[in-house]
Design an enzyme around this catalytic site. Structure first.
Site, PDB file in Angstrom:
ATOM      1  N   ASP A 433     -38.638 -59.124 -18.233  1.00 42.92           N
ATOM      2  CA  ASP A 433     -37.424 -59.194 -19.037  1.00 42.92           C
ATOM      3  C   ASP A 433     -36.180 -59.137 -18.167  1.00 42.92           C
ATOM      4  OD1 ASP A 433     -36.017 -58.947 -21.682  1.00 42.92           O
ATOM      5  OD2 ASP A 433     -35.409 -57.034 -20.810  1.00 42.92           O
ATOM      6  N   GLU A 486     -37.996 -64.247 -17.287  1.00 45.54           N
ATOM      7  CA  GLU A 486     -36.905 -64.613 -18.186  1.00 45.54           C
ATOM      8  C   GLU A 486     -35.637 -64.618 -17.338  1.00 45.54           C
ATOM      9  OE1 GLU A 486     -34.278 -63.159 -22.008  1.00 45.54           O
ATOM     10  OE2 GLU A 486     -35.303 -61.733 -20.734  1.00 45.54           O
TER      11      GLU A 486
END
Length: 765
Positions: A433, A486
């Protein structure tokens, strides 16, 4: 009786100010009256009397209180010291324990400490934390924690009535504190009591703890991760020898706490009828509760399998304090959340996924952590895991702290944590993330609120080095695994190998494609002719990285609407647009990710507190969209042309990308090491086109494998009667062409039927 230890030493123990209580407590060989004898000392708060017990000899010796009513000592006139116990009288109660301070040898070796200090102890989670151990025939738990700036550290728990005086730890090299406590076992709750040099006390959960209490409680729980019997050896071995990037990867992204709930009146599924293995959580809303990992295995896995997804991606399941946070503010990096059950229950879920041919990807959050008092923040009374300078150490927008990647032990904590999930839970991948927030020192910071690197730039060099190390270690131990970034910027070579200077991920989310496509499909189809670049631009950079095309949870929250609500037109056009978008996604180069609810066209935004809108599936359009996604996955998985060369120009070729007047594009996808290919034609407007000619490379019959406008999916059922023969009509710089009927807002996938073509060439008998 003469004291054998100085009063000052006793006072340091009594006031919990000794960095090494083993210097005072436990058995000590001393000289007395010209001979060697043993002095056994114990600090026993609340005790009225104590005895040293030798169970094998069936003898016991009274201890005397010295200098303090709770500091006891017994001098034994012997040169040999057998394993002993302490019998303790506290008011009307008595108990017998093994003395923790009789077990004097640290279980961490010098090599363990050295590797940890260097940042290269890949399995440090098997050394620090709480581990079931047997020493000299005595079972218990070995506790170890890194707190280099602490003055004192103690273990608190059910077993000592949360009294920090009773199990004071010893400091060894590199600021590690350790203690073996006999008779502690699975299920016991504990924390670390940490005092800094100012005397301030912090009660912390174990950073390496394998399990935590259900929120709002925050204690760690002793557990045995080796007790589960796995049945996925064949899956793991196959993964090890498979090139993941040449395989179909279609991911269903799920937040376990809001996919579906159970009735609070419905008893949770148990293990072999033993309810003790189930963690019962508080009601989420009146009449509802979370599904357990085992219930999710029974309900989620068949659903994902029915839809044809190859993987399920779980929003962070590492322990976090607040249900509404989605899990991205982690307080227990080594603990799967207890909201849905025990670690063994989650292992069962993963095992069942593998048994059904589904890989498991877990969202992982090494970029930041929350400020909760029981967590990593200000862990030992200093900025240990985070930077002290808030210009480096704090994300003000998120209210979180940033890891200090320059500190070896912190980097080791994170690298080992990534490895841990593959090792102990058999997961198949991690989706990392907020990588961009890690890579840039000025991320979401104004001028003057960040500090440049040593070269004057904004790149976080230490974070980049950490990501390279993490990926190198994961792939060294687990070839065939997935690490997905990401990363929303143009940082170069994110998915390139570390040995050529890349960050080492093997996939990166294509955020540019996602934004371009949502913007394109959001506009009225008449205006799309002026924005053909939104559709075609991604191919300009599609092979610079190993991209994954993702429509994630971030696109269906905070007023953005769900996917069906982003589409223009009436209800029929909305569904047709969505089918068109998904079809282009699954035929475009790159692996795929869809967030839960997108597969059946939920209208409302994702609500972390509620179920998905499953009631919609009683209606025709959502049910047909769900079936459509299943067929799209089936096509994607069955055709190597659509997945085997996602990351090379060899796998893609435009036929025509310039027909913006009709908002039509056509292209070829090619299989690896094969002559097979498919032709894809996309019509991005509601205007159908008859006799639309598309150039093709070969003569023969092109079967219509897929038509997103089929009546089966809720479309108008315009098509090409199963396929078309190519004609010797040169078009689009190709020797042959096919005359197609393009359905409205439709995508066609055609494939040369070589067998039928060859049969047509043979003379009729």
């Amino acid at each position: 009786m003469l004291m054998t230890v100085a009063p000052e030493q006793i006072e340091r123990i009594v006031w919990n100010q000794h960095h090494d209580p083993f210097e005072v407590l436990g058995p000590h060989l001393i000289a007395q009256d010209g001979k060697s004898v043993w002095a056994v000392r114990a600090y026993l708060p609340n005790a009225d009397a104590a005895w040293v017990v030798f169970p094998e000899e069936r003898k016991e010796y009274p201890m005397q209180a010295v200098h303090n009513p709770h500091f006891f000592e017994c001098v034994l006139d012997t040169e040999e010291m057998a394993n002993y116990q302490l019998r303790i009288q506290e008011g009307e109660h008595e108990r017998v324990i093994y003395d923790p301070y009789a077990f004097r040898s640290p279980l961490l070796t010098d090599f363990d400490v050295y590797l940890f200090g260097e940042g290269n102890h890949h399995r440090i989670y098997e050394k620090l934390g709480a581990h079931l151990t047997e020493i000299d025939g005595v079972k218990g738990v070995y506790f170890a924690v890194w707190a280099p700036n602490a003055r004192n550290v103690s273990v608190l728990g059910d077993f000592n009535w949360w009294d920090g005086r009773k199990h004071q730890m010893r400091r060894i090299e590199n600021g590690i504190w350790e203690l073996f406590i006999p008779s502690v076992g699975v299920g016991d709750r504990y924390k670390f009591e940490i005092k800094n040099h100012a005397g301030h006390i912090y009660e912390k959960s174990d950073p390496y703890g394998y399990q935590q209490e259900v929120r709002p409680k925050t204690a760690s729980i002793v557990t045995d991760l080796n007790s589960y019997e796995w049945h996925d050896q064949e899956w793991i071995e196959k993964r090890r020898h498979t090139d993941a990037l040449s395989q179909p990867i279609s991911v269903y992204e799920v937040h376990l706490g809001s996919w579906l709930h159970a009735s609070s009146a419905e008893p949770p599924i148990t293990v072999d009828g033993e309810p003790g293995n189930v963690v019962v959580v508080a009601d989420l809303k009146p009449g509802a509760r979370f599904l357990t990992y085992r219930e999710l295995a029974e309900r989620l896995i068949p659903y994902v399998k029915e839809l044809g997804f190859t993987h399920v991606e779980l929003l962070p399941i590492a322990e976090h304090p607040f249900d509404g946070s989605w899990g991205y503010q982690v307080t227990g990096y080594y603990a799967c959340t207890s909201r849905y059950g025990t670690p063994q229950d989650f292992m069962y879920f993963v095992d069942q996924c593998h048994a059904n041919g589904i890989g498991v990807i877990v969202d992982w959050v090494p970029g930041h952590f929350p400020k909760d008092g029981h967590g990593l923040a200000f862990f030992d009374g200093s900025h240990l895991y985070e930077h002290a300078d808030p210009r480096k150490g704090e994300h003000k927008e998120w209210g979180t702290l940033v890891f200090n990647y320059a500190r070896n032990e912190v980097r080791n904590f994170l690298v080992a944590n990534a490895l841990f999930w593959f090792d102990k839970y058999h997961i198949d991948g991690i989706r990392v993330d907020a990588v961009a927030s890690m890579l840039y020192l000025d991320y979401c910071r104004k001028d003057g609120e960040w500090v440049a690197n040593q070269y004057g730039g904004r790149e976080n060099i230490e974070a980049a080095d950490f990501l390279r190390q993490m990926n190198h270690v994961v792939f060294s131990y687990f070839p065939g695994a997935l690490t997905i970034a990401e990363e929303s910027t143009s940082w170069p070579m994110v998915s390139w190998p570390t040995y050529v200077g890349g960050l080492g991920f093997n996939l990166k989310w294509n955020m540019g494609w996602m934004h371009d496509m949502i913007d394109y499909f959001h506009m009225d189809p008449w205006f799309r002719q002026f924005h053909q670049n939104n559709v075609t631009f991604s191919i300009m950079y599609a092979f610079s990285e190993n991209f994954m095309l993702a429509f994630s949870h971030d696109e269906v929250v905070h007023g953005k609407s769900n996917m069906i609500g982003k589409m223009p037109g009436d209800e029929w056009q909305k569904y047709a647009n969505l089918r068109c978008l998904y079809s282009y996604m699954f035929t475009h180069p790159g692996k795929k990710t869809l967030f839960m609810s997108m597969e059946f066209g939920q209208w409302s935004e994702w609500n972390v507190w509620g179920d998905l809108e499953w009631h919609l599936l009683q209606y025709d359009a959502p049910q047909k969209l769900k079936n459509f996604v299943g067929k799209l996955n089936q096509l994607y998985r069955s055709e190597p042309s659509l997945h085997s060369q996602d990351f090379s120009f060899d796998g893609f070729e435009w036929i025509d990308c310039s027909d913006n007047r009709h908002s039509v594009v056509s292209f070829i996808r090619k299989a690896k090491d094969s002559e097979d290919y498919v032709v894809v034609v996309c019509n991005f407007t509601p205007q159908p086109h008859a006799h639309y000619r598309v150039g093709v490379p070969d003569h023969g019959f092109y079967t219509e494998l897929f038509n997103s406008d089929s009546r089966e999916y809720g479309g108008s059922n315009m098509g090409n009667l199963g396929g078309k023969w190519a004609e010797e009509w040169s078009f689009h710089n190709r020797p042959y062409s096919i005359d197609l009927c393009l359905p409205p807002l439709g995508v066609l996938v055609l494939k040369l039927d070589r067998e039928k073509t060859e049969a047509a060439k043979r003379p009729q008998q």
